[in-house]
Design a protein around this motif. Structure first.
Motif, short mmCIF file in Angstrom:
data_model
loop_
_atom_site.label_atom_id
_atom_site.label_comp_id
_atom_site.label_asym_id
_atom_site.label_seq_id
_atom_site.Cartn_x
_atom_site.Cartn_y
_atom_site.Cartn_z
N ASP A 147 0.83 -1.21 0.00
CA ASP A 147 0.00 0.00 0.00
C ASP A 147 0.86 1.26 0.00
N GLY A 148 2.11 1.11 -0.40
CA GLY A 148 3.04 2.24 -0.40
C GLY A 148 3.83 2.39 0.88
N THR A 149 3.57 1.52 1.85
CA THR A 149 4.32 1.56 3.10
C THR A 149 5.09 0.25 3.29
N PHE A 150 6.05 0.32 4.23
CA PHE A 150 6.92 -0.82 4.49
C PHE A 150 7.06 -1.03 5.99
N THR A 151 7.24 -2.29 6.38
CA THR A 151 7.42 -2.64 7.78
C THR A 151 8.82 -3.18 8.01
N ASP A 152 9.47 -2.68 9.03
CA ASP A 152 10.81 -3.14 9.39
C ASP A 152 10.73 -4.55 9.99
N VAL A 153 11.31 -5.52 9.30
CA VAL A 153 11.27 -6.91 9.77
C VAL A 153 12.68 -7.44 10.04
N THR A 154 13.61 -6.52 10.29
CA THR A 154 15.01 -6.89 10.45
C THR A 154 15.23 -7.89 11.57
N ASP A 155 14.63 -7.64 12.71
CA ASP A 155 14.85 -8.51 13.87
C ASP A 155 14.33 -9.92 13.60
N LYS A 156 13.12 -10.02 13.08
CA LYS A 156 12.57 -11.34 12.78
C LYS A 156 13.41 -12.06 11.73
N ALA A 157 13.84 -11.31 10.72
CA ALA A 157 14.60 -11.93 9.63
C ALA A 157 16.02 -12.27 10.04
N GLY A 158 16.57 -11.55 11.01
CA GLY A 158 17.93 -11.84 11.48
C GLY A 158 19.00 -11.36 10.52
#
Length: 609
Positions: A147-158
């Motif tokens: 939808d034009g936005t992004f979520t920081d998934v760094t911690d989950k992704a490692g």
């Protein structure tokens, strides 16, 4: 009639004949205080000093020249993207040492296979973090929310890296259908294997590709045709944080580490270059084969950008390496596990006047639709970027000035770059991200600045490129200290967008909002059993409206960055694809029927019918 080998031998001999006297002339006859070489001693190659270019408001053109009421091609949507939370950090503000300036790669890739591009932003570090006195800055992975936005998934992704990062390249090295990626660092590199559940595991040590030292551009490609992606990693400078190079003056009075008479950080000239590395994928790990393959960079050049591309269309991937202030490399794949260095003979090593240039980034694309892949290299300020036309049989002509890339690029210091058909007219345009390495330039009237606006070059008839006007307040008017650039259709609307990683700041997300665009087609290729799964190394020829285009699936390139592996074709006014042919990495060729346009299509090798 002369063979391609005879032509190369003649050009190799001619290049050396011209280049060696040129160097001897500089060394023996020109007064040290007057040469461009002396002015950039301990720094980067330039073409000399040029008068400032300013706009009507007396601003340097690198941070001005904006045009009111011009068409808006890109809009800066960073503030609402969610990626504004990321802040790049590399050393201190005055950039005393060369390690502090070049960091900032970015990748656009679909890590979760949902059909939407996600973003990985590489972060730098500090000397305090290297010594354990403070926490290292973190890289970041942002998932596309569609939808034009992004979520920081760094911690989950490692995938925080937490090392002094520089570049990123993508490639499904284990052929499991999930895109993996490689991060280059000062220190040990990381190979993040995609686990397919939103997480990654760093297997660099297990797979034998940590390298160490200072790595920059990386690229995956199946150079030996066994269906597995191999890995090339460029090395930059042999840098010792415990004994960094300092500005100095020799006993003879020659100043080193100066730019236009002002003290600046030292390097790359005057420093020892770091080695390049080629790793062959044997299925259970990687084995280094740099020296026997002939690509170890025994000259000690300063590598920045790299890409595997079939330059001469013989079905084997060749290797290009863009070097800073030293000749570029073009290695021709001989098909027996070794490479022939045709850098000088091909015309890829030097500028048309026989000079080394300070190469930063590399764009790969067939800009004139003649079926052969061409190359664009970004260079230091006080020099031009370089457009090389592929004449066939591995031979290139420097067409920089004839094509319009000469004078407009001289004040800019170019980094990430890529061919982009931003208006879908069937001709590949060029996007260039810019930013200086010396913060001191803002203190002087040199016509250049630390933060610079990007450049968009509009392709006119496959021969001339015109600088697209930077509309006031638009994305092209963003004045930023850019480094890495990745191109891809982030919002899946059929227009290619851009994401830029900036030195010591937030990234820049540019949404393509070009109003008048043609039809388009995007292709995701999936390789069969004898090709890499993500089809890196594949080539597609598409004919629509009587116009035949070419595109290659490339890992790496730009500057330390990864653009979308999907291939994007602008079709102009054409409403159907007349012919689409794929040359797979396995060597197989397929003609694929395309029934509809203005959409993304997935093609699997051997199952296209």
């Amino acid at each position: 009639m002369r063979s391609w080998k005879q032509k190369r031998q003649e050009r190799q001999k001619g290049a050396k004949t011209l280049f060696l006297p040129f160097l001897l002339f500089l060394f023996f006859f020109l007064p040290p205080a007057l040469t461009a070489q002396q002015q950039s001693s301990g720094g980067a190659s330039t073409a000399g000093e040029f008068k400032p270019v300013k706009d009507a408001l007396s601003r340097p053109i690198t941070a001005g020249g904006f045009v009111a009421n011009a068409p808006v091609y890109f809009t800066d949507v960073t503030a609402r993207s969610g990626m504004q939370k990321f802040v790049h950090k590399s050393g201190v503000a005055d950039k005393r040492y060369i390690l502090e300036s070049p960091s900032g790669g970015v990748a656009l890739f679909d890590y979760d296979n949902d059909g939407w591009l996600d973003v990985y932003l590489v972060n730098g570090s500090t000397f305090a973090a290297l010594s354990g006195k403070e926490k290292a800055p973190r890289a970041a992975l942002f998932r596309n929310n569609r939808d034009g936005t992004f979520t920081d998934v760094t911690d989950k992704a490692g995938v925080a890296n937490e090392r002094w990062g520089f570049g990123v390249a993508c490639g499904d090295f284990d052929n499991d259908g999930w895109e993996d990626f490689y991060v280059t660092n000062f220190g040990q590199n990381r190979l993040y294997r995609n686990n397919g559940d939103g997480t990654f595991t760093d297997v660099a040590e297990k797979m034998g590709v940590t390298v160490g030292g200072w790595s920059t551009g990386a690229t995956f490609g199946d150079y030996d045709g066994d269906g597995r992606l191999d890995l090339f990693v460029a090395g930059y400078v042999d840098f010792d944080p415990a004994n960094p190079p300092e500005a100095r003056t020799t006993e003879s009075g020659v100043k080193y580490c100066y730019f236009r008479g002002q003290a600046v950080m030292c390097g790359p000239r005057g420093l020892k270059g770091a080695a390049d590395h080629l790793f062959r994928n044997n299925g259970s790990g990687f084995v280094e084969v740099s020296k026997p393959a002939g690509v170890a960079d025994e000259n000690g050049y300063y590598g920045f950008a790299a890409a595997w591309v079939d330059v001469d269309d013989d079905g084997k991937l060749d290797l290009l390496v863009v070097n800073d202030s030293t000749p570029n490399y073009l290695y021709r794949n001989k098909g027996d596990g070794t490479f022939e260095d045709i850098s000088f003979a091909s015309g890829f090593a030097l500028s048309e006047d026989g000079r080394e240039q300070a190469g930063m980034g590399l764009a790969v694309g067939d800009y004139d639709n003649d079926g052969r892949v061409d190359f664009y290299v970004t260079n230091f300020s006080d020099d031009t970027n370089t457009l090389r036309h592929n004449d066939g049989e591995g031979m290139f002509t420097d067409v920089t000035h004839a094509s319009g890339h000469g004078a407009p690029t001289i004040p800019f210091l170019g980094w990430g770059t890529g061919f982009i058909d931003f208006d879908n007219d069937g001709l590949k345009d060029l996007f260039v991200a810019n930013g200086h390495v010396y913060p001191q330039v803002d203190k002087f009237d040199w016509g250049t600045t630390w933060s610079q606006r990007p450049l968009l070059f509009k392709n006119r008839d496959g021969k001339i490129f015109d600088v697209a006007p930077a509309a006031t307040g638009s994305g092209l008017a963003a004045v930023i200290p850019a480094r890495g650039l990745a191109l891809g259709d982030v919002d899946n609307d059929g227009r290619v967008d851009a994401v830029i990683n900036n030195c010591d700041g937030q990234p820049t997300v540019l949404r393509n909002e070009t109003a008048k665009t043609g039809h388009w087609l995007a292709l995701k290729l999936i390789g069969g059993p004898k090709s890499p799964r993500d089809a890196i190394g594949a080539t597609v020829w598409l004919t629509a409206g009587g116009k035949r285009q070419r595109a290659d699936v490339v890992s790496g390139a730009s500057y330390c960055s990864q653009s979308d592996l999907r291939l994007h074709f602008g079709l102009g006014a054409a409403t159907k694809v007349e012919r689409l042919e794929v040359r797979w990495p396995s060597g197989a060729r397929e003609v694929v029927p395309i029934k509809t346009i203005d959409r993304a299509v997935t093609i699997t090798e051997g199952k296209a019918q």
